[in-house]
Design a protein around this motif. Structure first.
Motif, PDB file in Angstrom:
ATOM      1  N   ASN A 119       0.812  -1.209   0.000  1.00 41.66           N
ATOM      2  CA  ASN A 119       0.000   0.000   0.000  1.00 41.66           C
ATOM      3  C   ASN A 119       0.846   1.261   0.000  1.00 41.66           C
ATOM      4  N   GLY A 122       1.682   2.820  -3.205  1.00 40.39           N
ATOM      5  CA  GLY A 122       0.635   3.527  -3.929  1.00 40.39           C
ATOM      6  C   GLY A 122       0.252   4.865  -3.319  1.00 40.39           C
TER       7      GLY A 122
ATOM      8  N   ALA B 216      -5.802  -4.293 -11.803  1.00 40.51           N
ATOM      9  CA  ALA B 216      -4.815  -3.826 -10.817  1.00 40.51           C
ATOM     10  C   ALA B 216      -3.916  -2.769 -11.443  1.00 40.51           C
ATOM     11  N   ILE B 219      -5.821   0.492 -11.658  1.00 39.81           N
ATOM     12  CA  ILE B 219      -5.963   1.140 -10.346  1.00 39.81           C
ATOM     13  C   ILE B 219      -4.675   1.876  -9.976  1.00 39.81           C
ATOM     14  N   LEU B 220      -3.526   1.226 -10.251  1.00 41.54           N
ATOM     15  CA  LEU B 220      -2.261   1.901  -9.980  1.00 41.54           C
ATOM     16  C   LEU B 220      -2.173   3.180 -10.810  1.00 41.54           C
ATOM     17  N   SER B 223      -4.291   5.876  -9.218  1.00 39.21           N
ATOM     18  CA  SER B 223      -3.649   6.447  -8.029  1.00 39.21           C
ATOM     19  C   SER B 223      -2.537   7.408  -8.423  1.00 39.21           C
ATOM     20  N   THR B 286      -7.988   8.038  -2.938  1.00 42.54           N
ATOM     21  CA  THR B 286      -7.231   6.934  -3.543  1.00 42.54           C
ATOM     22  C   THR B 286      -7.559   5.617  -2.846  1.00 42.54           C
ATOM     23  N   ASN B 290      -8.732   2.122  -4.471  1.00 41.03           N
ATOM     24  CA  ASN B 290      -8.057   0.861  -4.204  1.00 41.03           C
ATOM     25  C   ASN B 290      -9.012  -0.209  -3.729  1.00 41.03           C
ATOM     26  N   GLY B 293     -10.945  -1.414  -6.610  1.00 41.54           N
ATOM     27  CA  GLY B 293     -10.054  -2.270  -7.393  1.00 41.54           C
ATOM     28  C   GLY B 293      -9.887  -3.635  -6.759  1.00 41.54           C
ATOM     29  N   TYR B 294      -9.764  -3.642  -5.429  1.00 43.99           N
ATOM     30  CA  TYR B 294      -9.578  -4.901  -4.734  1.00 43.99           C
ATOM     31  C   TYR B 294     -10.756  -5.832  -4.994  1.00 43.99           C
TER      32      TYR B 294
END
Lengths: 307, 304
Positions: A119, A122, B216, B219-220, B223, B286, B290, B293-294
């Motif tokens: 985490n 990010g 994934a 999502i990165l 962010s 963010t 996440n 996204g998870y």
């Protein structure tokens, strides 16, 4: 009837071939967008800034007159901040990588650390700036100094070093570990004498990438209140008198290359923007060289090692 | 002689002790990441609570102006949120299609030599300092856009977003490509055996099978785009502006933090606390991405 069918199938096949062809072109074009932008950026920067880049530019302090301004305090600052970042991030990063890969038992604590590292990678870099502002600048009263900046960037790149270390360790086959244990080595002897030497190259690659990223980071350092105009150098770390080593530079105010560039690019006068371009060339040269070294190392290591 | 031997610690005990100490030191190092997270959360909440004692949460969430530095003070977060969302959306409109196409191309079509050259070349895009991208957006992309959009102001979210988009292409393409390459070959072979072309295999077999990894990567990218600071601080202008039009200047959450930090802010004032409230909002935003996204990656995880 059959001829009609065959003709239909042929048109379908042809259409599919066309789609493939179109996609191939699309793929090449998409890659070109990235690469052309990269080239445009580099040419634009060099076109604007190269005439300004001279010995005088590298050895002068910033000035209110654009033609006399230089980046001396900026690159010295970058060097000192990187020194702090590296001394903190490398040992702590490698140590936590070793712990997570070789020691951690499967329990909630190691899960927590794992999730944390992922985490943290990010979290926007400017948030690290807020953390440093609250903890280092005002909490520990370190001020807006070289050590604050170095610690901030160290925290920022720590996940990169940890992940690189873990990948390096994971790539080493278990037979090496078992062989060391069979000779009566303890766990730490096994790691220190066998695992670490084998993984040095890969870890080094990760460290270079991490430091290249730290050199270019601007946002967290702006947030901790790095000054944009510094016309003096911090005390030198090595002095003429006993004890020959001084740590006064750690608490000195500083500026770094990206912040110097940001300051110049934010000014309305065109002459300062030329200075910004020249500083950008130095910065980009540093970052790209480090990245290139990392890519080369990775390439060579992958070829050489055969277990 | 015998007594001396008894008093000395046996080598085994020394060895065990040393091992314990080393393990403990390594453990402390690993804990540093947890400490960092705890410190981030702690400092953001602590300063934000001080902020919300003076400004109500209601005002923060309903006011449509963000002017904490003016005489007429307003503390509505939405102008900063809109700026962040617009630049992020523009950036994703560039990075997601291009990144996905590049990933498919590199993993399914490109000859190995092209992949070996292009992948590191694209990764260089991510290695360039963001302040240089800011310069590029302000002094190259904006003038270029102005040649066919004459009304475009010198500071605008469009060029900032486009440049961020190109910058995050490698994040999207590299991770997506890794996910696609992890799809087992027998799935592709099965598809080819039924007479499918490469493109059909790529779009209908490989892409669905790698969805969780591709999401994934997206999502990165989100962010990165939302947290990107220097490009927007340089090229998008500093005025908070409640608009969804990318052709206008505006400030993002990150750009606001930078602009306040530049004017040496006194510790403990309300202005000082605003940047932590904004930072907390950014982290929560963010975090929401996440979490979404998870669940998406969990929903689409393929078991081969």
């Amino acid at each position: 009837m059959t001829t009609l069918n065959i003709r239909q199938i042929r048109t379908i096949i042809n259409r599919n071939k066309q789609y493939e062809y179109i996609f191939n072109i699309l793929g090449l074009l998409s890659m070109l967008v990235g690469i052309v932008t990269l080239l445009a950026l580099i040419f634009d920067l060099f076109g604007d800034g190269l005439p300004r880049l001279s010995w005088q530019f590298i050895t002068s302090f910033p000035s209110r007159k654009a033609e006399e301004a230089g980046i001396l305090s900026a690159w010295v600052g970058t060097l000192l901040v990187m020194l702090v970042t590296a001394t903190v991030a490398i040992p702590v990063g490698i140590a936590s990588g070793i712990y997570l890969e070789e020691y951690a038992r499967k329990n909630w604590l190691s899960d927590l650390i794992e999730i944390n590292v992922t985490n943290l990678a990010g979290v926007p870099s400017i948030i690290y700036g807020l953390l440093a502002l609250g903890v280092f600048v005002y909490g520990l009263n370190l001020g807006q100094s070289v050590i604050t900046a170095g610690l901030t960037l160290a925290l920022l790149v720590l996940p990169v070093v940890i992940v690189a270390t873990r990948e390096a360790l994971r790539a080493i086959p278990n037979s090496i570990r078992e062989a060391a244990y069979a000779m009566g080595a303890t766990k730490w002897q096994m790691i220190w004498d066998h695992i670490l030497p084998y993984s040095t190259g890969t870890i080094l690659t990760g460290i270079i990438v991490a430091l290249a990223r730290a050199i270019g980071e601007t946002a967290p350092l702006v947030t901790i209140g790095a000054l944009t105009f510094i016309a003096f150098l911090p005390d030198p770390p090595i002095t003429g008198q006993f004890p020959y080593i001084s740590f006064a530079w750690l608490l000195a105010p500083f500026t770094v290359l990206p912040i110097q560039m940001f300051d110049w690019v934010s000014r309305p006068q065109a002459e300062f923007q030329i200075n910004a371009a020249a500083a950008g060339i130095v910065l980009i040269a540093l970052c790209l060289t480090m990245n290139a070294v990392a890519v080369y190392l990775r390439y060579r290591l992958r070829k050489k090692i055969k277990w | 002689m015998n007594i001396a031997k008894k008093n000395r610690l046996s080598p085994k005990v020394v060895r065990d002790l040393r091992e314990r100490v080393i393990e403990f030191i390594l453990f402390l190092a690993a804990l540093s990441s947890v400490a960092t997270t705890a410190a981030i959360i702690g400092i953001l909440f602590y300063e934000s609570i001080l902020f919300f004692q003076k400004v109500s949460l209601w005002e923060f969430l309903t006011d449509t102006q963000w002017t904490p530095l003016f005489d007429n003070k307003h503390y509505g977060i939405w102008p900063l949120v809109s700026g962040t969302l617009v630049t992020t959306v523009v950036a994703l409109a560039v990075a997601i299609p291009l990144g996905t196409i590049i990933a498919i191309y590199l993993s399914e079509f490109a000859p190995p030599i092209v992949r070996e050259v292009v992948k590191p070349a694209l990764e260089l895009l991510a290695g360039i300092p963001t302040v240089v991208y800011g310069y590029f957006a302000l002094l190259f992309v904006t003038p270029l856009l102005q040649t066919f959009l004459p009304d475009l102001p010198g500071f605008n979210m469009l060029s900032a977003g486009l440049v961020i988009g190109v910058m995050i292409i490698p994040y999207v393409s590299s991770l997506s490509e890794d996910a696609m390459r992890a799809v087992p070959t027998h799935l592709r072979e099965g598809s080819y055996a039924t007479g499918a072309t490469r493109l059909q295999t790529a779009l209908r077999v490989v892409l669905p099978a790698s969805t969780s990894g591709v999401i994934a990567a997206y999502i990165l990218g989100i962010s990165r785009a939302a947290g990107e600071t220097m490009v927007v601080a340089i090229a998008a202008g500093g005025q908070p502006n409640l608009t969804l039009n990318p052709m206008e200047p505006a400030a993002t959450m990150t750009a606001y933090i930078v602009s306040v930090s530049l004017g040496d802010l006194p510790h403990g004032t309300l202005e000082y606390e605003t940047i932590f409230a904004v930072g907390l909002s950014l982290v929560l935003m963010t975090l929401v991405f996440n979490i979404i996204g998870y669940f998406l990656t969990k929903r689409y995880r393929e078991i081969y």
